[in-house]
Scaffold this motif. Sequence first.
Motif, PDB file in Angstrom:
ATOM      1  N   ARG A 170       0.682   4.252  -2.640  1.00  0.00           N
ATOM      2  CA  ARG A 170       0.443   5.645  -2.242  1.00  0.00           C
ATOM      3  C   ARG A 170       1.472   6.568  -2.878  1.00  0.00           C
ATOM      4  N   TYR A 227      -3.864   8.064   3.319  1.00  0.00           N
ATOM      5  CA  TYR A 227      -4.365   8.419   1.984  1.00  0.00           C
ATOM      6  C   TYR A 227      -3.349   9.304   1.279  1.00  0.00           C
ATOM      7  N   GLN A 228      -3.261   9.190  -0.071  1.00  0.00           N
ATOM      8  CA  GLN A 228      -2.300  10.006  -0.809  1.00  0.00           C
ATOM      9  C   GLN A 228      -2.603  11.493  -0.632  1.00  0.00           C
ATOM     10  N   LYS A 237       0.824  -1.211   0.000  1.00  0.00           N
ATOM     11  CA  LYS A 237       0.000   0.000   0.000  1.00  0.00           C
ATOM     12  C   LYS A 237       0.857   1.259   0.000  1.00  0.00           C
ATOM     13  N   GLU A 238       1.992   1.222   0.695  1.00  0.00           N
ATOM     14  CA  GLU A 238       2.874   2.379   0.744  1.00  0.00           C
ATOM     15  C   GLU A 238       3.453   2.680  -0.638  1.00  0.00           C
ATOM     16  N   GLU A 256       0.775   9.701  -5.526  1.00  0.00           N
ATOM     17  CA  GLU A 256       1.250  11.066  -5.302  1.00  0.00           C
ATOM     18  C   GLU A 256       2.095  11.544  -6.481  1.00  0.00           C
TER      19      GLU A 256
END
Length: 519
Positions: A11, A223-224, A7-8, A15
Amino acid sequence: MTPPVSKEQYRLEQETFVSNHGGTTPQEVIFTLLPNVCGILLAATTLEVLKRHTHENAKAAVEFTLSVIPTILCCTVLSEHIGCVCVTMILVSLVNIMLLLSKSNLSNPFMRPVANRRRPFLTNFRALTNIITATCILAVDFRIFPRKFAKTEVFGYSLMDTGVGLFILANALVAPEARDFSTARRGGFRETLTRNMKSCFRSCVSLLVLGFGRFAVVEYMGYQKHVTEYGVHWNFFITLAIVKLFTSMITSTISSTYSLLSGIWILWMHEYTMSTKGLQTWVLRDGPRDNFFSANREGLISIPGYVGLYFIGVAIGRLIHSAYQNSHLRSGMNISVKLFGYEFGVRYNESMLLCVKLSLISIQSCVATFFCDFKISRRLANAGYCMWIITLTTTLLSFLLLVEIILDIIDCAISEPCIENKTERLRKSLRLNLKKHVENEREENDERMIKRSLEIFDAVNYNGLFFFLISNLMTGLVNVSVYTLYTKELVALLILIIYMAVNIFSSLILYRLKIPIKL
């Protein structure tokens, strides 16, 4: 494409995907918004053609299909074919107009539409601002959304850069200051300040709660976040709250009669301060964000620009509302119009004159933007950005008012006599219960006249902040449920249509039940 392993990582990809863009040309931004205007004309004429054969729920579906879906398509998969979309919508609208005129009885020349206290073109503008913004905040996370429409990093024009500026102006156009033409000040400075602060306190608190709540949710969910948009802790809701607070204090001191001068002076001082004190360099550089001020420098520095923009918006609003002041006393001028072989008359009225005035303002602000070599920066909300937003707003208002004038002319051509003799109207009022008579007359006029604003647009305006809030919540829900960067084109398009349908029809249900959501 292969989905991310964590997930990181995803994200960070998101971005990067929404950052470091240079925008597009101002002409393309305006061109992208034209299908929204054409959609109103197409929906209004289509509904008039189908008037007696369509249930109210089916009408709402037609409005959504002809006005909202083209917005989604032109912001995504049809972004390179907007001209074809506009031409098609105009041609179908012309066919609808021909059908309406072919069934009409043009025996009543030189009729003027019944005066309406509401300004449908303002309703349409405010609703379109909400709808376009709601569409873009989710669409930007999909690959079908052209990167040229994403927010610019430093200077430039883009579709998404216009969002907050259009919101500021949309609020200013219908603000109490824009509609108050009384010359006498009600009470002294302290009394006026207290009254203004009380009236804005509730909405400011609500906006601040939404702003800080959004920040907390974004941080909690990882969240981004596009930091250079407003800053680390700042966001759209906080900007609206602070602008409202400052404008309430300033209007306690300065009469709204001087709103244009106030706005120009604030923008000039904002531009001068940024240029001479090094604030522009401080905001735009890649410096550390190690304290509250540096972390939120975009949000803080842009406030004076938005305050100045708000006051100029109030001045434009005063121009619009003053055009209809005592309009019943103006005789106007009769004009003969030929359309598709039919000849009928219309009365030159305040709407036509206002359309010319708004067009001239648009031209003047456009000249000031391009020939004064202004740099356009959303992050600074500088004078160039504000002039560009004014150009875009007045251009849109001119087109929307032109659509309203066209619908007025068509309505005059196809309606039965809609203006009664004043003596006859007074006699009826004396004979019947006044309240019941007015309500019945309004219902009859509404049934007889072509709708100038769509019902779904009325619904969006009825609970505007709720509509924007649910759009943000739905955007977050989609992003945590779907890998938007890896979604296929057709699936992404379907998600966007369902997302907008949920947002709009939720507002429509509340509108029909007359349930206002006061945030």
